[in-house]
Design an enzyme around this catalytic site. Structure first.
Site, PDB file in Angstrom:
ATOM      1  N   GLU A 264      28.320  43.080   7.199  1.00 58.22           N
ATOM      2  CA  GLU A 264      28.722  44.554   6.937  1.00 58.22           C
ATOM      3  C   GLU A 264      29.943  44.859   7.192  1.00 58.22           C
ATOM      4  O   GLU A 264      30.440  45.966   6.682  1.00 58.22           O
ATOM      5  CB  GLU A 264      27.568  45.450   7.388  1.00 58.22           C
ATOM      6  CG  GLU A 264      27.791  45.863   8.611  1.00 58.22           C
ATOM      7  CD  GLU A 264      27.132  44.671   9.817  1.00 58.22           C
ATOM      8  OE1 GLU A 264      27.279  45.076  10.933  1.00 58.22           O
ATOM      9  OE2 GLU A 264      26.715  43.747   9.121  1.00 58.22           O
TER      10      GLU A 264
ATOM     11  N   HIS B 205      27.817  39.564  11.365  1.00 58.09           N
ATOM     12  CA  HIS B 205      28.191  41.086  10.905  1.00 58.09           C
ATOM     13  C   HIS B 205      28.778  41.003   9.217  1.00 58.09           C
ATOM     14  O   HIS B 205      29.843  41.344   9.120  1.00 58.09           O
ATOM     15  CB  HIS B 205      29.063  41.839  11.717  1.00 58.09           C
ATOM     16  CG  HIS B 205      28.245  42.465  13.075  1.00 58.09           C
ATOM     17  ND1 HIS B 205      27.701  43.309  13.171  1.00 58.09           N
ATOM     18  CD2 HIS B 205      28.520  41.727  14.187  1.00 58.09           C
ATOM     19  CE1 HIS B 205      27.191  43.463  14.279  1.00 58.09           C
ATOM     20  NE2 HIS B 205      27.630  42.504  14.981  1.00 58.09           N
TER      21      HIS B 205
ATOM     22  N   SER C 281      30.566  38.654  16.093  1.00 56.65           N
ATOM     23  CA  SER C 281      31.400  39.294  17.148  1.00 56.65           C
ATOM     24  C   SER C 281      30.086  39.607  18.310  1.00 56.65           C
ATOM     25  O   SER C 281      29.635  40.500  18.220  1.00 56.65           O
ATOM     26  CB  SER C 281      31.855  40.961  16.867  1.00 56.65           C
ATOM     27  OG  SER C 281      32.312  41.679  18.177  1.00 56.65           O
TER      28      SER C 281
ATOM     29  N   LYS D  44      33.458  35.118  24.093  1.00 55.66           N
ATOM     30  CA  LYS D  44      33.071  36.068  23.129  1.00 55.66           C
ATOM     31  C   LYS D  44      33.061  35.342  21.810  1.00 55.66           C
ATOM     32  O   LYS D  44      34.505  34.713  21.320  1.00 55.66           O
ATOM     33  CB  LYS D  44      33.754  37.262  23.064  1.00 55.66           C
ATOM     34  CG  LYS D  44      33.293  38.162  22.049  1.00 55.66           C
ATOM     35  CD  LYS D  44      34.039  39.611  22.059  1.00 55.66           C
ATOM     36  CE  LYS D  44      33.353  40.580  21.030  1.00 55.66           C
ATOM     37  NZ  LYS D  44      34.198  41.964  21.165  1.00 55.66           N
TER      38      LYS D  44
ATOM     39  N   CYS E 255      22.577  40.949  14.217  1.00 54.55           N
ATOM     40  CA  CYS E 255      23.163  40.525  15.376  1.00 54.55           C
ATOM     41  C   CYS E 255      22.369  40.879  16.595  1.00 54.55           C
ATOM     42  O   CYS E 255      21.384  39.895  16.601  1.00 54.55           O
ATOM     43  CB  CYS E 255      24.712  41.169  15.379  1.00 54.55           C
ATOM     44  SG  CYS E 255      25.617  40.658  16.589  1.00 54.55           S
TER      45      CYS E 255
ATOM     46  N   ARG F 248      40.944  47.333  20.932  1.00 48.77           N
ATOM     47  CA  ARG F 248      40.274  48.196  21.575  1.00 48.77           C
ATOM     48  C   ARG F 248      40.152  47.164  23.037  1.00 48.77           C
ATOM     49  O   ARG F 248      40.382  47.887  24.460  1.00 48.77           O
ATOM     50  CB  ARG F 248      38.872  48.662  21.138  1.00 48.77           C
ATOM     51  CG  ARG F 248      37.995  49.340  22.097  1.00 48.77           C
ATOM     52  CD  ARG F 248      36.582  49.229  21.926  1.00 48.77           C
ATOM     53  NE  ARG F 248      36.123  47.571  21.964  1.00 48.77           N
ATOM     54  CZ  ARG F 248      35.042  47.358  21.500  1.00 48.77           C
ATOM     55  NH1 ARG F 248      34.128  48.099  20.654  1.00 48.77           N
ATOM     56  NH2 ARG F 248      34.545  45.936  21.509  1.00 48.77           N
TER      57      ARG F 248
END
Length: 312
Positions: free
Chosen positions: A237, A235, A192, A163, A142, A249
């Site tokens: 992972e 991502h 992300s 985003k 990333c 969040r």
């Protein structure tokens, strides 16, 4: 085969509950094999969460993997205790005389800053330069992928209008290259981020081979130097609930955020997210360890990597 970690690393108990074979230093000393040495430079603020995600990803291989964690000295972590860092992490100064079979450099939540504004940028540049001579193959994840593309090839990132967040469909390319061996024609992977490196600039760079891309999300996977540098813009992972945690969040902070794409059943955040990318994520890390680390690394770690042995 196992992942070797420090015996009292907190995530060890979680991995064992998931039937992931981990061993501590005492048991590893009785193994008459040379384990693969993997260095993880963890730039994420929640370091234990990232440790768990990456150790899961490295566990699906018949190789014994010996993991060392590194943290930057030029940044003070506000989300991970100093005792955890002192016990389980080392610094570049402590590790720079060693060599490693493979390295992973994680993303970081600094993508909206210019690279040179990041307080540890100078240290990261030294680490990336050191890796060229002391690591057989490095994965950049990333933001680290954007940083490496900028440092090595001068490719600039640009801000996105909103985003890039959720699961996106990707097409696998150059299917004869071992890194994407076993990939389906189309697959989902998490993204992300607030910035991107434009595909048109990546395609202009003769050093880069694109291995997977998305019409919506752009680059997912590319490599250079025969696999010594691997750039992962998403991502893979991430675990099942990582995007869910990020979404809730940001909502709690009143930040502008859309529901992550293709993630919740019926786009309802009250529904449990479906895990639809784990198989390809495991495949990616297994291919990397097998073809670009294990089959290429010299036995004594001080010879010359043999990337010519990889059949494209």
């Amino acid at each position: 085969m196992p992942i070797k970690i420090q015996g009292n690393l907190p995530v060890k108990e979680i991995l064992e509950r998931e039937n992931i074979f981990v061993m501590d230093e005492t048991r590893a000393l009785h193994q008459d094999i040379r384990p693969i040495q993997i260095l993880i430079l963890n730039l994420m603020p929640l370091k234990e969460e990232t440790e768990l995600q990456l150790l899961r990803s490295l566990s699906n291989t018949p190789l014994q993997v010996d993991v060392t964690f590194m943290a930057v000295e030029s940044h003070e972590s506000k989300n991970t205790s100093l005792s955890h860092l002192n016990k389980f992490y080392q610094t570049f100064r402590e590790l720079k005389e060693r060599r490693f079979d493979g390295m992973i450099i994680t993303g970081a939540p600094v993508e909206q800053m210019e690279f040179e504004e990041v307080d540890y940028w100078g240290e990261l540049v030294k680490i990336m330069d050191w890796a060229e001579k002391n690591v057989t193959s490095t994965i950049y994840l990333c933001w680290a992928a954007q940083a490496a593309l900028y440092h090595y090839y001068g490719l600039q990132k640009r801000p996105l209008e909103e985003k890039r967040f959720g699961l996106y469909w990707h097409r696998a390319l150059n299917r004869k290259i071992p890194l994407v061996r076993g990939f389906d024609d189309m697959f989902l992977a998490p993204h992300s981020r607030h910035t991107e490196v434009p595909m048109e600039e990546i395609r202009k760079c003769p050093a880069l081979t694109v291995l997977a891309e998305s019409e919506e999300a752009g680059l997912f996977l590319a490599m250079s130097d025969g696999g010594r540098k691997i750039f992962v813009m998403g991502h893979p992972e991430y675990d099942r609930v990582t995007l869910d945690g990020e979404y809730k969040r940001d909502l709690s902070r009143n930040l502008p955020i859309e529901i992550p794409k293709n993630y919740y059943t019926e786009d309802n955040p009250e529904n449990k997210p479906l895990l639809m990318w784990r198989a390809h994520a495991n495949n990616l890390y297994t291919n990397w360890l097998n073809y670009y680390v294990y089959q290429s690394t010299p036995y004594d770690l001080y010879g010359t990597p043999d990337f010519d042995s990889i059949q494209n």
